[in-house]
Design an enzyme around this catalytic site. Sequence first.
Site, short mmCIF file in Angstrom:
data_model
loop_
_atom_site.label_atom_id
_atom_site.label_comp_id
_atom_site.label_asym_id
_atom_site.label_seq_id
_atom_site.Cartn_x
_atom_site.Cartn_y
_atom_site.Cartn_z
N ARG A 70 0.80 -1.23 0.00
CA ARG A 70 0.00 0.00 0.00
C ARG A 70 0.83 1.28 0.00
NH1 ARG A 70 1.03 -2.20 4.54
NH2 ARG A 70 1.46 -1.04 6.43
N LYS A 83 12.60 5.43 4.90
CA LYS A 83 11.42 5.79 4.11
C LYS A 83 11.53 7.19 3.52
CE LYS A 83 7.90 2.79 6.12
NZ LYS A 83 6.61 2.72 6.85
N ASP A 127 0.54 7.14 12.48
CA ASP A 127 -0.26 5.96 12.79
C ASP A 127 -0.40 5.69 14.28
OD1 ASP A 127 2.27 5.19 13.42
OD2 ASP A 127 2.30 3.36 12.21
N ALA A 130 -0.22 9.24 20.08
CA ALA A 130 0.74 10.14 20.73
C ALA A 130 1.26 11.17 19.74
CB ALA A 130 1.90 9.33 21.32
N CYS A 170 -10.23 21.53 17.33
CA CYS A 170 -8.93 20.90 17.11
C CYS A 170 -9.09 19.39 17.25
CB CYS A 170 -7.88 21.44 18.10
SG CYS A 170 -7.97 20.77 19.79
N CYS A 186 -2.10 -1.44 11.72
CA CYS A 186 -2.21 -2.24 10.50
C CYS A 186 -1.54 -3.60 10.65
CB CYS A 186 -1.56 -1.49 9.33
SG CYS A 186 -2.38 0.04 8.88
#
Length: 252
Positions: A70, A83, A127, A130, A170, A186
């Site tokens: 993905r 990345k 993801d 925090a 917010c 995920c």
Amino acid sequence: MNDDQLLRYSRHILLPEIGVEGQEAILAARVLVVGAGGLGSPAAMYLAAAGVGTLVLCDGDTVDLTNLQRQILHSAEGVGRLKVESGRDTLLRLNPFARVETVAERLEGDALEAQVAAADVVLDCSDNFATRHAINRACVRHRKPLVSGAAIRFDGQVSVFDLRQAESPCYHCLFPEGQEVEEIRCAVMGVFAPLTGIIGATQAAEALKLLIGCGTTLDGRLLLLDGLGMEWRSVTLGRDPGCGVCAGRGEA
């Protein structure tokens, strides 16, 4: 814009809602994208293709084989690379006019504050809660518009928190920090590959509208997608006057 740019962005310029002035605003913009994964991949690619002048890509992870289902910024050749480096190379191949800055770490503390302060728009493609709450607090402090997205299994959501506006809610108004909210990853629950593309592309669209000043954004609305039924639902959001993060914002 030079002749190459006028030609490259001509389909934007033809739109009366954008035109030359709107495209120049895109070219002059600095956009912070936190997360170079499932959401950050399509979001960054569309922003780069649209001509955003400076993209700041932040992610501390490396490319894993499981990402490739993905995370379209990355390819098999990039497995093991950071990345942000893999993503930068993809974005520059897509648009050599783009300027891509990379932050190869989890953005937090003073570094987060500095990046948010310098940005015109912030995209939360992270993801975990925090990071989402830290980004929101920085955007409230610096009054920066925040485009938030999330995707898991077949369900996605997108919202805009335009923190330049005193009446805007917010992220904390919607999901109060410390509230019992299940954090689903995920790696445990899975995610439908095209869902991240739909949500990430929607985040890019909202960011561009904010930069140009056209249309109606998702500020004050939460857009929910049921990917199995392919149904969208829009929920109106209100600002929480007792919010522990944004209460008092805009008051004298």
